[in-house]
Design an enzyme around this catalytic site. Structure first.
Site, PDB file in Angstrom:
ATOM      1  N   LYS A  50      13.187  -2.444  -8.595  1.00  0.00           N
ATOM      2  CA  LYS A  50      13.835  -1.494  -7.405  1.00  0.00           C
ATOM      3  C   LYS A  50      14.214  -2.496  -6.288  1.00  0.00           C
ATOM      4  O   LYS A  50      15.153  -2.106  -5.538  1.00  0.00           O
ATOM      5  CB  LYS A  50      12.489  -0.501  -7.055  1.00  0.00           C
ATOM      6  CG  LYS A  50      12.790  -0.237  -5.579  1.00  0.00           C
ATOM      7  CD  LYS A  50      12.616   1.293  -5.522  1.00  0.00           C
ATOM      8  CE  LYS A  50      13.043   1.987  -3.949  1.00  0.00           C
ATOM      9  NZ  LYS A  50      12.427   1.159  -3.061  1.00  0.00           N
ATOM     10  N   ASP A  51      13.344  -3.565  -6.050  1.00  0.00           N
ATOM     11  CA  ASP A  51      13.622  -4.426  -5.095  1.00  0.00           C
ATOM     12  C   ASP A  51      14.105  -5.666  -5.730  1.00  0.00           C
ATOM     13  O   ASP A  51      13.653  -6.848  -5.766  1.00  0.00           O
ATOM     14  CB  ASP A  51      12.620  -4.827  -4.238  1.00  0.00           C
ATOM     15  CG  ASP A  51      11.946  -3.492  -3.604  1.00  0.00           C
ATOM     16  OD1 ASP A  51      12.222  -3.237  -2.527  1.00  0.00           O
ATOM     17  OD2 ASP A  51      11.126  -2.955  -4.099  1.00  0.00           O
ATOM     18  N   HIS A  84       4.080   1.470  -8.029  1.00  0.00           N
ATOM     19  CA  HIS A  84       3.113   0.312  -7.967  1.00  0.00           C
ATOM     20  C   HIS A  84       2.087   0.222  -9.129  1.00  0.00           C
ATOM     21  O   HIS A  84       1.977  -0.812  -9.648  1.00  0.00           O
ATOM     22  CB  HIS A  84       2.143   0.403  -6.682  1.00  0.00           C
ATOM     23  CG  HIS A  84       2.927   0.520  -5.630  1.00  0.00           C
ATOM     24  ND1 HIS A  84       3.150   1.558  -4.636  1.00  0.00           N
ATOM     25  CD2 HIS A  84       3.780  -0.425  -4.621  1.00  0.00           C
ATOM     26  CE1 HIS A  84       3.998   1.466  -3.442  1.00  0.00           C
ATOM     27  NE2 HIS A  84       4.052   0.150  -3.448  1.00  0.00           N
ATOM     28  N   GLY A 141       0.893  -1.238  -0.126  1.00  0.00           N
ATOM     29  CA  GLY A 141      -0.102   0.095   0.042  1.00  0.00           C
ATOM     30  C   GLY A 141       0.950   1.301  -0.063  1.00  0.00           C
ATOM     31  O   GLY A 141       2.117   1.141  -0.288  1.00  0.00           O
ATOM     32  N   ALA A 142       0.271   2.474   0.378  1.00  0.00           N
ATOM     33  CA  ALA A 142       0.928   3.848   0.250  1.00  0.00           C
ATOM     34  C   ALA A 142       1.307   3.770  -1.024  1.00  0.00           C
ATOM     35  O   ALA A 142       2.272   3.933  -1.393  1.00  0.00           O
ATOM     36  CB  ALA A 142       1.781   3.854   1.285  1.00  0.00           C
ATOM     37  N   VAL A 189      10.545   2.915 -11.281  1.00  0.00           N
ATOM     38  CA  VAL A 189      10.011   4.163 -11.832  1.00  0.00           C
ATOM     39  C   VAL A 189      10.596   5.231 -10.694  1.00  0.00           C
ATOM     40  O   VAL A 189      10.696   5.011  -9.594  1.00  0.00           O
ATOM     41  CB  VAL A 189       8.271   4.102 -11.533  1.00  0.00           C
ATOM     42  CG1 VAL A 189       7.950   5.609 -11.881  1.00  0.00           C
ATOM     43  CG2 VAL A 189       7.831   3.004 -12.470  1.00  0.00           C
ATOM     44  N   GLY A 203       8.744  -5.273  -8.783  1.00  0.00           N
ATOM     45  CA  GLY A 203       9.443  -4.044  -9.105  1.00  0.00           C
ATOM     46  C   GLY A 203      10.841  -4.390  -9.183  1.00  0.00           C
ATOM     47  O   GLY A 203      11.573  -4.993  -8.174  1.00  0.00           O
ATOM     48  N   SER A 224       7.462   4.070  -1.072  1.00  0.00           N
ATOM     49  CA  SER A 224       6.471   4.617   0.032  1.00  0.00           C
ATOM     50  C   SER A 224       7.132   5.337   1.292  1.00  0.00           C
ATOM     51  O   SER A 224       6.620   6.216   1.655  1.00  0.00           O
ATOM     52  CB  SER A 224       5.701   3.326   0.512  1.00  0.00           C
ATOM     53  OG  SER A 224       4.984   2.716  -0.507  1.00  0.00           O
ATOM     54  N   ARG A 225       8.467   4.739   1.366  1.00  0.00           N
ATOM     55  CA  ARG A 225       9.196   5.614   2.539  1.00  0.00           C
ATOM     56  C   ARG A 225       9.785   6.886   2.070  1.00  0.00           C
ATOM     57  O   ARG A 225      10.316   7.451   3.180  1.00  0.00           O
ATOM     58  CB  ARG A 225      10.330   4.583   2.823  1.00  0.00           C
ATOM     59  CG  ARG A 225       9.975   3.149   3.566  1.00  0.00           C
ATOM     60  CD  ARG A 225      11.028   2.464   4.103  1.00  0.00           C
ATOM     61  NE  ARG A 225      10.700   1.392   4.920  1.00  0.00           N
ATOM     62  CZ  ARG A 225      10.604   0.030   4.662  1.00  0.00           C
ATOM     63  NH1 ARG A 225      10.651  -0.306   3.449  1.00  0.00           N
ATOM     64  NH2 ARG A 225      10.387  -0.776   5.598  1.00  0.00           N
TER      65      ARG A 225
HETATM   66  P1  AMP Z   1       6.011  -2.711  -1.659  1.00  0.00           P
HETATM   67  O1  AMP Z   1       4.466  -1.908  -1.493  1.00  0.00           O
HETATM   68  O2  AMP Z   1       6.990  -1.613  -1.315  1.00  0.00           O
HETATM   69  O3  AMP Z   1       5.981  -3.818  -1.052  1.00  0.00           O
HETATM   70  O4  AMP Z   1       6.204  -2.516  -3.185  1.00  0.00           O
HETATM   71  C1  AMP Z   1       5.259  -3.536  -3.989  1.00  0.00           C
HETATM   72  C2  AMP Z   1       5.840  -3.890  -5.161  1.00  0.00           C
HETATM   73  O5  AMP Z   1       6.060  -2.759  -5.818  1.00  0.00           O
HETATM   74  C3  AMP Z   1       7.229  -4.344  -5.149  1.00  0.00           C
HETATM   75  O6  AMP Z   1       7.038  -5.485  -6.158  1.00  0.00           O
HETATM   76  C4  AMP Z   1       8.235  -3.397  -5.534  1.00  0.00           C
HETATM   77  O7  AMP Z   1       9.186  -3.559  -6.029  1.00  0.00           O
HETATM   78  C5  AMP Z   1       7.469  -2.662  -6.226  1.00  0.00           C
HETATM   79  N1  AMP Z   1       8.007  -1.156  -6.415  1.00  0.00           N
HETATM   80  C6  AMP Z   1       8.373  -0.123  -5.226  1.00  0.00           C
HETATM   81  N2  AMP Z   1       8.773   0.877  -5.829  1.00  0.00           N
HETATM   82  C7  AMP Z   1       8.993   0.972  -6.886  1.00  0.00           C
HETATM   83  C8  AMP Z   1       9.325   1.642  -7.992  1.00  0.00           C
HETATM   84  N3  AMP Z   1       9.790   2.892  -7.584  1.00  0.00           N
HETATM   85  N4  AMP Z   1       9.425   1.174  -9.340  1.00  0.00           N
HETATM   86  C9  AMP Z   1       8.811  -0.113  -9.603  1.00  0.00           C
HETATM   87  N5  AMP Z   1       8.333  -0.785  -8.606  1.00  0.00           N
HETATM   88  C10 AMP Z   1       8.455  -0.340  -7.601  1.00  0.00           C
END
Ligand code: AMP
Length: 286
Positions: free
Chosen positions: A149-150, A37, A31-32, A176, A147, A186-187
């Site tokens: 990103k991770d 996302h 979320g957030a 992104v 993503g 989100s952080r």
């Molecule tokens: P999270 O909500 O942080 O657990 O992220 C959920 C999904 O969104 C994960 O697969 C992340 O890798 C992806 N994600 C988070 N930030 C980005 C970003 N800046 N670009 C692309 N995917 C992202």
């Protein structure tokens, strides 16, 4: 968009879609939501007939001194965004629904889970693989979108899917960024104005590595020092790690050949831990 809070309802809705012949894409999130996302949802829509998503801040992937309690939450906004992106099924479970009393089974990818973020966040990836495995069992998607990103998370989930024979295609989507280069997270909401500027040093250091690589530098050590020089210009930012690794094994690449390597950085900006990475072009030898 059908929004449900129980595993049973989500399972039934996703099963009906699959039985109706739909290829189901899945986007798990905490979320957030931001554009990062939403880019996953768009990728999922392009490659699926129906998209399922989840919003669940997973306590199992936070350490005892981490930000679980203060992690940003805005479910109403998230629901609107996901509905407007065409998500068909959304699961927003409680912690008790996902981890009923007595839950004792974990999914743990040995080795990889201790690398990169796993080194400074013990137990983090075990929490991630456990929740993702549970969500895969509930949604049973044809494809799941994560993503880049991770990047370590992607490597670990690919390994889990292979080792445990989940019939799920894992699709990694590009990071992104904000217009100034900061990777969306989100952080980022934790950062004050000064920290928001300092945080740019992460993407700046990675861009410098890409520039040097594009100019012909292949030495991992040289590329590492180029990044460190940039990072050192922002002394308020405390480096957690900077590594140049094989994107599948997460082990350091041989010093003489950084082609195809993952350059990953994690750092504290004030009290906020941020991560970013790039994958260098070119094919690896052997
Ligand atoms: P999270 O909500 O942080 O657990 O992220 C959920 C999904 O969104 C994960 O697969 C992340 O890798 C992806 N994600 C988070 N930030 C980005 C970003 N800046 N670009 C692309 N995917 C992202």
């Amino acid at each position: 968009m059908k929004t449900v809070t129980t595993i049973a309802e989500m399972r039934a809705a996703c099963l009906a879609a699959r039985q109706g012949g739909k290829r189901l894409g899945f986007v798990p999130t905490m979320g957030a939501l931001h554009e990062g996302h939403l880019s996953l949802v768009r990728a999922a829509r392009e490659r699926s007939d129906a998209v399922a998503a989840s919003v669940f801040v997973n306590p199992a992937q936070f350490g005892p001194n981490e930000d679980f309690a203060k992690y940003p939450r805005d479910l109403e906004r998230d629901k609107k965004l996901l509905a407007s992106e065409g998500v068909e099924f959304l699961l927003t479970p409680s912690v008790d629904e996902m981890y009923p009393k007595g839950a004792a089974t974990i999914v743990y990818v040995e080795g990889l889970s201790e690398k990169l973020c796993g080194r400074s966040r013990p137990g983090h990836f075990r929490g991630v693989t456990t929740i993702v495995a549970k969500l895969f069992n509930i949604v049973a998607p044809d494809a799941a979108f994560f993503g880049q990103k991770d990047a370590a998370q992607v490597a670990i989930i690919r390994k889990m899917v292979r080792d445990l024979n989940f019939p799920v295609e894992i699709v990694a989507c590009p990071t992104v960024r904000e217009p100034d280069g900061l990777a969306m997270s989100s952080r980022n909401a934790y950062l004050n104005a000064a920290e928001r500027k300092q945080a740019l040093v992460l993407s700046r250091a990675l861009r410098e590595v890409e520039k040097k690589f594009a100019a012909g530098e292949r030495g991992a050590g040289e590329l590492m020092s180029a990044a460190k020089t940039v990072l050192a210009r922002e002394p308020s930012v405390t480096l957690d790690y900077l590594e140049i690794v094989n994107p599948e094994t997460l082990d350091p690449v041989p010093n003489e050949d950084a082609r195809g390597a993952l350059v990953a950085v994690a750092a504290f900006v004030g009290g906020t831990r941020l991560i970013d990475n790039v994958v260098l072009g070119g094919k690896r030898k052997g």
